[in-house]
Scaffold this motif. Structure first.
Motif, mmCIF file in Angstrom:
data_model
loop_
_atom_site.group_PDB
_atom_site.id
_atom_site.type_symbol
_atom_site.label_atom_id
_atom_site.label_comp_id
_atom_site.label_asym_id
_atom_site.label_seq_id
_atom_site.Cartn_x
_atom_site.Cartn_y
_atom_site.Cartn_z
ATOM 1 N N MET A 179 33.184 8.014 -18.193
ATOM 2 C CA MET A 179 33.586 9.074 -17.983
ATOM 3 C C MET A 179 32.564 10.633 -18.081
ATOM 4 N N CYS A 180 31.655 10.440 -19.011
ATOM 5 C CA CYS A 180 30.628 11.216 -19.230
ATOM 6 C C CYS A 180 29.625 11.301 -18.178
ATOM 7 N N ALA A 181 29.526 9.990 -17.580
ATOM 8 C CA ALA A 181 28.458 9.862 -16.561
ATOM 9 C C ALA A 181 28.814 10.488 -15.236
ATOM 10 N N ILE A 182 30.249 10.227 -14.996
ATOM 11 C CA ILE A 182 31.174 10.729 -13.693
ATOM 12 C C ILE A 182 30.853 12.345 -13.765
ATOM 13 N N THR A 183 31.163 12.788 -14.827
ATOM 14 C CA THR A 183 31.077 14.195 -15.144
ATOM 15 C C THR A 183 29.687 14.985 -14.917
ATOM 16 N N ASP A 184 28.697 14.279 -15.564
ATOM 17 C CA ASP A 184 27.371 14.593 -15.574
ATOM 18 C C ASP A 184 27.140 14.597 -13.761
ATOM 19 N N TYR A 222 42.686 9.625 -10.500
ATOM 20 C CA TYR A 222 43.383 10.303 -11.511
ATOM 21 C C TYR A 222 42.405 11.317 -12.081
ATOM 22 N N PHE A 223 41.041 11.023 -12.014
ATOM 23 C CA PHE A 223 40.068 11.997 -12.487
ATOM 24 C C PHE A 223 39.942 13.164 -11.940
ATOM 25 N N ALA A 224 40.016 12.809 -10.479
ATOM 26 C CA ALA A 224 39.950 13.895 -9.632
ATOM 27 C C ALA A 224 41.080 14.935 -9.451
ATOM 28 N N ARG A 225 42.389 14.388 -9.817
ATOM 29 C CA ARG A 225 43.632 15.072 -10.008
ATOM 30 C C ARG A 225 43.306 16.161 -11.420
ATOM 31 N N ASP A 226 42.852 15.510 -12.366
ATOM 32 C CA ASP A 226 42.998 16.150 -13.421
ATOM 33 C C ASP A 226 41.975 17.406 -13.268
ATOM 34 N N TYR A 227 41.053 17.460 -12.407
ATOM 35 C CA TYR A 227 40.015 18.741 -12.577
ATOM 36 C C TYR A 227 40.020 19.382 -11.023
ATOM 37 N N ASP A 244 35.702 19.758 -22.808
ATOM 38 C CA ASP A 244 34.351 19.970 -22.174
ATOM 39 C C ASP A 244 34.295 19.798 -20.778
ATOM 40 N N PHE A 245 34.982 18.490 -20.468
ATOM 41 C CA PHE A 245 35.237 18.356 -18.870
ATOM 42 C C PHE A 245 36.039 19.399 -18.150
ATOM 43 N N GLU A 246 36.890 20.019 -18.508
ATOM 44 C CA GLU A 246 37.391 21.220 -18.037
ATOM 45 C C GLU A 246 36.575 22.306 -17.651
ATOM 46 N N SER A 247 35.852 22.586 -18.844
ATOM 47 C CA SER A 247 35.027 23.857 -18.668
ATOM 48 C C SER A 247 33.901 23.462 -17.681
ATOM 49 N N ARG A 248 33.129 22.326 -17.906
ATOM 50 C CA ARG A 248 32.195 22.223 -16.968
ATOM 51 C C ARG A 248 32.634 21.848 -15.365
#
Length: 295
Positions: A285-290, A209-214, A187-191
């Motif tokens: 994690m969801c709030a950061i992505t949102d 690490y979050f920044a690196r992931d996406y 879901d995160f990758e798609s968004r």
């Protein structure tokens, strides 16, 4: 008459003893204790262990791991534990390990970040003017769904070793949670795919690490110790944020320097409060992505 009374007293005494022994044998066994370093670990481990163990956390929500010093109570709780699942690279853990090994050399200790490819450079520091700066491993391995997959696998392996009687239960729970993590990651990758290359700002470098992931870029406004920055460093940060069109400022309201709010206001950034040490890891994690995908 006297004999009858004595027999009655003896009967009552025997009955009381039998009741006492039965009550003691029927009492529930004490739930074993497992200790972790931080609240997000507790959340992850609970998805695997359910109510089989009592999970204790060394750092309560709101504490700062950069200057944390474990109390005697924490040390005593560790001595009662059947295992200590440390995060892996948080500063206080190294000092704590020495104390643990002195107090209880038999306590099983596991590094739950083992196998995570480290990010370095975010917590670099030097010792005096002109000194060589040493790059340390960024400790925030848990702020990543991809890393979480590795972390929870390490947790499963640890629990199977220290509590093998419940290994099948742990494995079933792990499989369910691993599937959930896979779903979150997809879901995160798609968004976030359309946001690759974008920059965001933080005061404390907690989202490396979050920044690196996406494919995102983290601009660190402050430093690893949450101390005040020089005017020169702040000027460089402002120029860097302007040149890369950063629009979001992630901050930790209870920990960040007072300069954080001033800086975000000056840049006109949208401020988003986060708590990387929150127990509700998934919600964070969801709030950061949102926040990143809101624009």
């Amino acid at each position: 008459m006297k004999t009858t009374i004595n027999i009655s007293i003896l009967t009552i005494a025997i009955g009381g003893l039998i009741w006492l022994l039965t009550a003691c044998s029927a009492a529930p066994a004490e739930t074993p204790i497992v200790t972790v370093s931080i609240e997000p670990q507790k959340y992850m481990l609970e998805q695997i262990t359910g109510d089989k163990v009592d999970i204790r956390t060394l750092i309560a929500n709101g504490a700062n791991p950069e200057n944390y010093d474990p109390s005697l109570t924490h040390i005593m709780n560790l001595r009662k534990s059947i295992g200590f699942l440390r995060m892996g690279n948080i500063g206080f853990e190294a000092a704590l390990l020495d104390k643990i090994r002195q107090e209880d050399p038999e306590l099983p200790i596991f590094n739950t970040s083992e196998g995570v490819v480290p990010v370095t450079g975010t917590h670099s520091h030097g010792h005096g003017h002109g000194a060589v700066h040493h790059e340390e491993i960024d400790p925030h391995t848990w702020t990543s769904v991809k890393n979480a997959k590795i972390i929870v696998r390490n947790m499963l392996d640890a629990m199977v070793k220290i509590d093998p009687s419940n290994k099948d239960y742990y494995r079933r729970n792990y499989e369910r949670f691993a599937q959930r993590l896979d779903s979150l990651d997809r879901d995160f990758e798609s968004r976030l795919a359309s946001h690759a290359g974008e920059h965001f700002m933080v005061w404390h470098p907690s989202l490396s690490y979050f920044a690196r992931d996406y494919g995102l870029e983290q601009i660190t406004a402050g430093n690893a110790e949450n101390k005040e920055s020089s005017l020169t460093m702040l000027r460089k940060t402002i120029d860097h944020a302007d040149s890369h069109s950063a629009s979001i400022f992630f901050y930790q309201k209870d920990l960040d320097s007072r300069q954080a709010e001033v800086l975000s206001d000056q840049l006109g950034l949208r401020k988003v409060s986060i708590n990387p040490l929150s127990y509700d890891w998934e919600a964070e994690m969801c709030a950061i992505t949102d926040a990143i995908t809101a624009d």
